[in-house]
Design a protein around this motif. Structure first.
Motif, mmCIF file in Angstrom:
data_model
loop_
_atom_site.group_PDB
_atom_site.id
_atom_site.type_symbol
_atom_site.label_atom_id
_atom_site.label_comp_id
_atom_site.label_asym_id
_atom_site.label_seq_id
_atom_site.Cartn_x
_atom_site.Cartn_y
_atom_site.Cartn_z
ATOM 1 N N TRP A 62 1.264 23.131 -6.390
ATOM 2 C CA TRP A 62 1.231 22.481 -5.119
ATOM 3 C C TRP A 62 0.177 21.731 -4.771
ATOM 4 C CZ3 TRP A 62 4.743 24.059 -1.019
ATOM 5 C CH2 TRP A 62 5.770 25.021 -1.099
ATOM 6 N N THR A 63 0.714 20.580 -4.131
ATOM 7 C CA THR A 63 -0.192 20.021 -3.280
ATOM 8 C C THR A 63 -0.155 19.842 -1.838
ATOM 9 O OG1 THR A 63 -0.606 18.317 -5.096
ATOM 10 C CG2 THR A 63 -1.301 17.454 -2.941
ATOM 11 N N LEU A 64 -0.911 20.351 -1.050
ATOM 12 C CA LEU A 64 -0.962 20.638 0.470
ATOM 13 C C LEU A 64 -1.864 19.438 1.016
ATOM 14 C CD1 LEU A 64 0.136 23.072 -0.426
ATOM 15 C CD2 LEU A 64 -1.390 24.296 1.456
ATOM 16 N N PHE A 65 -0.752 18.721 1.927
ATOM 17 C CA PHE A 65 -1.395 17.334 2.394
ATOM 18 C C PHE A 65 -1.474 17.480 4.060
ATOM 19 C CE2 PHE A 65 -1.127 13.032 3.909
ATOM 20 C CZ PHE A 65 -1.754 12.206 2.976
ATOM 21 N N ASP A 66 -2.589 16.997 4.637
ATOM 22 C CA ASP A 66 -2.733 16.731 6.105
ATOM 23 C C ASP A 66 -3.822 16.006 6.265
ATOM 24 O OD1 ASP A 66 -1.390 19.345 8.151
ATOM 25 O OD2 ASP A 66 -2.993 17.888 9.001
ATOM 26 N N TYR A 67 -3.867 15.484 7.574
ATOM 27 C CA TYR A 67 -5.136 14.735 7.849
ATOM 28 C C TYR A 67 -6.001 15.595 8.721
ATOM 29 C CZ TYR A 67 -3.064 13.499 12.575
ATOM 30 O OH TYR A 67 -2.371 13.182 13.777
ATOM 31 N N ASP A 68 -5.689 16.973 9.124
ATOM 32 C CA ASP A 68 -6.621 17.677 9.940
ATOM 33 C C ASP A 68 -7.476 18.559 8.957
ATOM 34 O OD1 ASP A 68 -7.645 19.669 11.378
ATOM 35 O OD2 ASP A 68 -6.145 19.313 12.853
ATOM 36 N N ALA A 69 -8.860 18.058 8.965
ATOM 37 C CA ALA A 69 -9.520 18.869 8.161
ATOM 38 C C ALA A 69 -9.901 20.312 8.348
ATOM 39 C CB ALA A 69 -11.080 18.180 8.272
ATOM 40 N N ARG A 70 -9.716 20.745 9.637
ATOM 41 C CA ARG A 70 -9.866 21.999 10.035
ATOM 42 C C ARG A 70 -8.650 22.980 9.592
ATOM 43 N NH1 ARG A 70 -9.042 22.400 15.842
ATOM 44 N NH2 ARG A 70 -7.228 21.097 14.947
ATOM 45 N N LEU A 71 -7.298 22.459 9.631
ATOM 46 C CA LEU A 71 -6.247 23.100 9.096
ATOM 47 C C LEU A 71 -6.062 23.232 7.573
ATOM 48 C CD1 LEU A 71 -3.600 21.725 11.626
ATOM 49 C CD2 LEU A 71 -4.873 23.698 11.822
ATOM 50 N N LEU A 72 -6.738 22.090 7.092
ATOM 51 C CA LEU A 72 -6.678 22.176 5.521
ATOM 52 C C LEU A 72 -7.663 23.368 5.088
ATOM 53 C CD1 LEU A 72 -6.574 18.521 4.176
ATOM 54 C CD2 LEU A 72 -4.972 20.469 3.564
ATOM 55 N N ALA A 73 -8.853 23.208 5.813
ATOM 56 C CA ALA A 73 -9.805 24.455 5.483
ATOM 57 C C ALA A 73 -9.412 25.639 5.618
ATOM 58 C CB ALA A 73 -11.351 23.989 6.426
ATOM 59 N N GLU A 74 -8.789 26.060 6.644
ATOM 60 C CA GLU A 74 -8.147 27.204 6.853
ATOM 61 C C GLU A 74 -7.062 27.416 5.837
ATOM 62 O OE1 GLU A 74 -8.634 29.590 8.729
ATOM 63 O OE2 GLU A 74 -6.865 30.883 8.759
ATOM 64 N N ALA A 75 -6.298 26.527 5.418
ATOM 65 C CA ALA A 75 -5.299 26.666 4.362
ATOM 66 C C ALA A 75 -6.087 27.094 2.947
ATOM 67 C CB ALA A 75 -4.551 25.391 3.896
ATOM 68 N N LYS A 76 -7.095 26.446 2.691
ATOM 69 C CA LYS A 76 -7.849 26.770 1.511
ATOM 70 C C LYS A 76 -8.473 28.014 1.740
ATOM 71 C CE LYS A 76 -10.893 23.504 -0.961
ATOM 72 N NZ LYS A 76 -11.532 22.206 -0.559
ATOM 73 N N ARG A 77 -9.037 28.561 2.829
ATOM 74 C CA ARG A 77 -9.611 29.720 2.999
ATOM 75 C C ARG A 77 -8.672 30.978 2.675
ATOM 76 N NH1 ARG A 77 -9.934 33.772 6.327
ATOM 77 N NH2 ARG A 77 -8.261 33.044 7.835
ATOM 78 N N ARG A 78 -7.400 30.634 3.057
ATOM 79 C CA ARG A 78 -6.562 31.768 2.859
ATOM 80 C C ARG A 78 -5.790 31.770 1.409
ATOM 81 N NH1 ARG A 78 -2.207 32.210 8.137
ATOM 82 N NH2 ARG A 78 -1.613 33.621 6.994
ATOM 83 N N HIS A 79 -5.820 30.661 0.781
ATOM 84 C CA HIS A 79 -5.272 30.628 -0.540
ATOM 85 C C HIS A 79 -6.415 30.112 -1.482
ATOM 86 C CE1 HIS A 79 -1.767 31.649 1.234
ATOM 87 N NE2 HIS A 79 -1.740 30.616 2.075
ATOM 88 N N PRO A 80 -7.527 30.568 -1.709
ATOM 89 C CA PRO A 80 -8.635 29.893 -2.569
ATOM 90 C C PRO A 80 -8.357 30.004 -3.996
ATOM 91 C CG PRO A 80 -9.295 32.055 -1.939
ATOM 92 C CD PRO A 80 -7.807 31.968 -1.253
ATOM 93 N N ASP A 81 -7.409 31.058 -4.537
ATOM 94 C CA ASP A 81 -7.312 31.145 -5.924
ATOM 95 C C ASP A 81 -5.979 30.651 -6.415
ATOM 96 O OD1 ASP A 81 -10.005 31.816 -5.952
ATOM 97 O OD2 ASP A 81 -9.559 34.038 -5.523
ATOM 98 N N ALA A 82 -5.016 30.012 -5.622
ATOM 99 C CA ALA A 82 -3.865 29.710 -5.943
ATOM 100 C C ALA A 82 -3.528 28.610 -6.742
ATOM 101 C CB ALA A 82 -3.015 29.632 -4.768
ATOM 102 N N GLY A 83 -4.592 27.946 -7.094
ATOM 103 C CA GLY A 83 -4.240 26.806 -7.892
ATOM 104 C C GLY A 83 -3.637 25.428 -7.188
ATOM 105 N N ILE A 84 -4.028 25.541 -5.781
ATOM 106 C CA ILE A 84 -3.272 24.469 -5.038
ATOM 107 C C ILE A 84 -4.473 23.380 -5.046
ATOM 108 C CG2 ILE A 84 -2.817 24.026 -2.644
ATOM 109 C CD1 ILE A 84 -2.135 26.815 -2.135
ATOM 110 N N ALA A 85 -3.840 22.023 -4.800
ATOM 111 C CA ALA A 85 -4.584 20.768 -4.659
ATOM 112 C C ALA A 85 -4.382 20.642 -3.160
ATOM 113 C CB ALA A 85 -4.203 19.939 -5.436
ATOM 114 N N PHE A 86 -5.568 20.451 -2.299
ATOM 115 C CA PHE A 86 -5.675 20.130 -1.133
ATOM 116 C C PHE A 86 -6.134 18.689 -0.805
ATOM 117 C CE2 PHE A 86 -6.377 24.608 -1.622
ATOM 118 C CZ PHE A 86 -5.694 25.451 -0.514
#
Ligand SMILES: C[S@@+](CC[C@H](N)C(=O)[O-])C[C@H]1O[C@@H](n2cnc3c(N)ncnc32)[C@H](O)[C@@H]1O
Length: 260
Positions: A62-86
Motif C-alpha cells: 500500500w501507498t497512502l497519498f494525501d496532501y494533509d500532513a495531519r491526516l497522514l500523521a494520524e494514518a501513520k499513528r494508527r498503522h505504524p507497522d503495516a509496511g505502508i508507504a505514506f
C-alpha cells in the motif's frame, strides 16, 4: 492542510464501510491479485486501507497519498507497522503520482470534489499506465429524510450547488462527478461498473447525522439564498427528528470501478 477533520472522517467510516457496494468491492479486491500494489489517493486517515486490507493477501503493498500532513500523521499513528508507504503530495500534480507498478488506484469520498478537467487529466494518466480505479462513495446529490420538511428540496438544491464550487481542483463536478468519471473512463476503453452506495442513517447514527446536518447548514448559509429564519427552523426540525426511532436519512453515493 485540507480542512477535513479526523473526527468527521472517523464518524463516517463505519457508515461508509457498510454502504459500499459489496459486489464492486469484491471485484476490486480480485483485481489487486495476490501481491498487487494499491495507491490510495486522498487517503485521509486510511479508511480505504482499513476497509480493504483484511480482504487482501498480506503480500499486497500500500501507498497512502494525501496532501494533509495531519491526516497522514494520524494514518501513520494508527498503522505504524503495516509496511505502508505514506506520501504527502498534491493530486493536482498528477504527473508525480507514483503509478508505476500499481495494480489499482483507490479513492473514497474524493471524486465529488474534483473538476471535469482534473478528472480528464487523471483518467489520461491511469490510461497511460494501464492502472485500474476503484473510487467509492462519491456523493450523487440525493438527500432524503423519512420525516419530510417543506424546505428539504430547497436546502438540497442549494447544498448541491455549493458542492459544484471549487474544492481545490477547479470548479467541481460535485454530484455529477461520478458520472463524468465513469464516462471518461469508458471513453478511454476501461471496463466500467457503477453501483449505488447510499448512507442510510438511523437514530444509531445520531452523531454522524448531527455533524452532517451542521456541514449542510454551513454550506447553505454561505450561499445566502435561503432566509436565516427558515434555515434555522429547518435545522431545529432536522436535529429534533434524528432521535426518533422511525426517522432515517438517506444520502446518495455512487461507487465506480474501472479495469483496464
Ligand atoms: C472527504 S476526505 C476522504 C478521506 C478518506 N478517503 C476517507 O474516505 O475517509 C477527502 C480527502 O482528500 C484529500 N485531498 C483533497 N484534496 C487533495 C489534493 N489536492 N491532494 C491530495 N489530497 C487531497 C483530503 O486531505 C482528504 O483526506
Amino acid at each position: 492542510m485540507s480542512g477535513f477533520d479526523k473526527d468527521w472522517l472517523a464518524l463516517r467510516e463505519p457508515v461508509d464501510q457498510r454502504s459500499r457496494d459489496a459486489g464492486l468491492l469484491e471485484h476490486a479486491v480480485t483485481a489487486v491479485g495476490k501481491d498487487g500494489h494499491i495507491l490510495d489517493i486522498g487517503c485521509g486517515t486510511g479508511s480505504t486501507y482499513r476497509t480493504l486490507a483484511d480482504r487482501l493477501s498480506p503480500a499486497a503493498a500500500w501507498t497512502l497519498f494525501d496532501y494533509d500532513a495531519r491526516l497522514l500523521a494520524e494514518a501513520k499513528r494508527r498503522h505504524p507497522d503495516a509496511g505502508i508507504a505514506f506520501l504527502q503530495g498534491d493530486l493536482n500534480d498528477i504527473a508525480s503520482l507514483p503509478l508505476e507498478g500499481t495494480a489499482i488506484v483507490t479513492a473514497s469520498a474524493l471524486f465529488d470534489l474534483c473538476s471535469p478537467a482534473f478528472i480528464d487529466r487523471f483518467v489520461g494518466r491511469i490510461r497511460e499506465q494501464n492502472v485500474g480505479l476503484y473510487a467509492a462513495l462519491n456523493y450523487d446529490g440525493e438527500m432524503r429524510w423519512s420525516v419530510v420538511h417543506p424546505l428539504d428540496e430547497a436546502v438540497t438544491e442549494v447544498f448541491n450547488d455549493h458542492q459544484r464550487t471549487d474544492k481545490g481542483f477547479g470548479t467541481s463536478a460535485g454530484p455529477e462527478a461520478w458520472q463524468v468519471l465513469a464516462e471518461r473512463l469508458e471513453a478511454e476503453g476501461f471496463a466500467v461498473s457503477t453501483a449505488t452506495s447510499p448512507w442510510i442513517m438511523g437514530a444509531e447514527d445520531a452523531d454522524l447525522q448531527r455533524m452532517f446536518l451542521s456541514g449542510v447548514a454551513q454550506a447553505v448559509r454561505e450561499a445566502a439564498r435561503l432566509s436565516e429564519d427558515a434555515l434555522t427552523d429547518w435545522c431545529e426540525f432536522r436535529v429534533a427528528s434524528i432521535e426518533a426511532t422511525y426517522s432515517s436519512c438517506r444520502v446518495g453515493h455512487q461507487d465506480v470501478l474501472a479495469l483496464p
